[in-house]
Design an enzyme around this catalytic site. Structure first.
Site, PDB file in Angstrom:
ATOM      1  N   ASP A  52      40.452  43.284  33.779  1.00 10.06           N
ATOM      2  CA  ASP A  52      40.387  43.976  35.068  1.00 10.06           C
ATOM      3  C   ASP A  52      40.112  43.009  36.219  1.00 10.06           C
ATOM      4  O   ASP A  52      39.511  41.947  36.043  1.00 10.06           O
ATOM      5  CB  ASP A  52      39.268  45.025  35.050  1.00 10.06           C
ATOM      6  CG  ASP A  52      39.596  46.223  34.177  1.00 10.06           C
ATOM      7  OD1 ASP A  52      40.625  46.188  33.480  1.00 10.06           O
ATOM      8  OD2 ASP A  52      38.806  47.182  34.189  1.00 10.06           O
ATOM      9  N   HIS A 103      44.634  48.570  38.973  1.00  8.42           N
ATOM     10  CA  HIS A 103      43.423  49.223  39.451  1.00  8.42           C
ATOM     11  C   HIS A 103      43.865  49.990  40.705  1.00  8.42           C
ATOM     12  O   HIS A 103      44.750  50.810  40.648  1.00  8.42           O
ATOM     13  CB  HIS A 103      42.392  48.158  39.792  1.00  8.42           C
ATOM     14  CG  HIS A 103      41.245  48.081  38.821  1.00  8.42           C
ATOM     15  ND1 HIS A 103      41.145  48.875  37.709  1.00  8.42           N
ATOM     16  CD2 HIS A 103      40.140  47.293  38.806  1.00  8.42           C
ATOM     17  CE1 HIS A 103      40.030  48.581  37.060  1.00  8.42           C
ATOM     18  NE2 HIS A 103      39.399  47.628  37.705  1.00  8.42           N
ATOM     19  N   HIS A 107      39.549  47.223  45.493  1.00 13.25           N
ATOM     20  CA  HIS A 107      38.625  47.608  44.421  1.00 13.25           C
ATOM     21  C   HIS A 107      37.586  48.582  44.985  1.00 13.25           C
ATOM     22  O   HIS A 107      36.454  48.216  45.316  1.00 13.25           O
ATOM     23  CB  HIS A 107      37.946  46.378  43.828  1.00 13.25           C
ATOM     24  CG  HIS A 107      37.342  46.619  42.481  1.00 13.25           C
ATOM     25  ND1 HIS A 107      36.148  47.278  42.311  1.00 13.25           N
ATOM     26  CD2 HIS A 107      37.785  46.312  41.243  1.00 13.25           C
ATOM     27  CE1 HIS A 107      35.866  47.351  41.025  1.00 13.25           C
ATOM     28  NE2 HIS A 107      36.845  46.770  40.346  1.00 13.25           N
ATOM     29  N   HIS A 196      37.037  41.138  31.941  1.00 15.05           N
ATOM     30  CA  HIS A 196      37.321  40.861  33.353  1.00 15.05           C
ATOM     31  C   HIS A 196      37.707  39.398  33.550  1.00 15.05           C
ATOM     32  O   HIS A 196      37.067  38.503  32.988  1.00 15.05           O
ATOM     33  CB  HIS A 196      36.097  41.189  34.221  1.00 15.05           C
ATOM     34  CG  HIS A 196      35.720  42.641  34.185  1.00 15.05           C
ATOM     35  ND1 HIS A 196      35.067  43.220  33.113  1.00 15.05           N
ATOM     36  CD2 HIS A 196      35.941  43.645  35.079  1.00 15.05           C
ATOM     37  CE1 HIS A 196      34.889  44.522  33.348  1.00 15.05           C
ATOM     38  NE2 HIS A 196      35.407  44.806  34.532  1.00 15.05           N
TER      39      HIS A 196
END
Length: 241
Positions: A52, A103, A107, A196
């Site tokens: 991510d 995503h 963010h 991540h």
């Protein structure tokens, strides 16, 4: 009197927040794809590594080198603004057989977005990635896994993916050894592991992906003998057999 009015308004806000954001997140997560544990007829064990928040100019290239070395296909849930800054990394992901998912464009949590705001974030992220890589991602992971009451409508046309395990690798203090132990413990047939490759978001540490890279360096040489690592779309198709 003013204090009572303030308390009443505050209570209404809390109740509305619970109804719109927190309760749907708890109740709807079971409807999202998070992997599986069923056996499959071909006798193989499949797992999915997902990353991510990238791409990141420091850590993502090293991660891609590592995955290439072990011939592993992974899934990247990228942030649109980061993709715009580093289009070469998006194109490399595609060229090396990884699945580019998304995503948001930024963010930002769905808890603080209207349904229209969520839709805008998804569509803009999709269009940004399509302009760079020539593919329109349909797999979508909400930042922090936050959902809201109208997300099924706001994210119509996208397939929502969460995880079977999220390991806290955004914290540098977790350390390589503990992260390595968590990865090994959570690997199973049908697992979707959330990691991540960027640490620039609120609550994360900028250099935390260093732990992730070092842990994977030690886990993957053994893990590739036990598991076939595939992308989320492949794992989803396997789960439907």
């Amino acid at each position: 009197m003013f204090f009572n009015l303030f308390c009443t308004i505050l209570l209404i806000i809390i109740i509305l927040f619970l109804i719109y954001s927190l309760l749907p997140t708890l109740l709807m997560r079971g409807l999202c794809f998070r992997g599986f544990k069923k056996e499959v007829t071909d006798g193989k064990r499949y797992a999915c590594l997902t990353f991510d928040d990238g791409p990141n100019p420091v850590y993502t290239p090293r991660l891609l080198d590592l995955l290439k070395r072990y011939r592993i296909s992974a899934t990247f849930f990228v942030v649109g603004v980061h993709a715009e800054k580093h289009p070469d990394l998006i194109r490399r992901m595609k060229e090396e057989g990884h699945l580019i998912a998304m995503h948001h464009y930024q963010h930002v949590s769905n808890w603080f977005l209207t349904p229209w705001g969520t839709r805008k974030q998804c569509v803009k992220a999709q269009e940004t990635i399509a302009a760079i890589a020539g593919v329109r991602p349909v797999y979508y992971r909400p930042p922090w896994g936050h959902l809201h009451l109208f997300l099924p409508l706001a994210a119509k046309g996208f397939r929502i993916v969460l995880w079977s395990a999220i390991l806290g690798d955004w914290r540098k203090a977790l350390g390589k050894e503990r992260l390595k132990q968590r990865i090994v413990k959570q690997l199973h047939h049908g697992a979707v592991i959330c990691l991540h490759d960027d640490g620039e978001n609120p609550g994360a540490n900028d250099d935390a992906p260093e732990n992730t890279l070092q842990a994977l360096e030690e886990v993957l040489p053994e893990a590739i003998h036990d598991y076939t690592f595939v992308t989320v779309d492949t794992l989803y198709q396997i789960s439907r057999r």
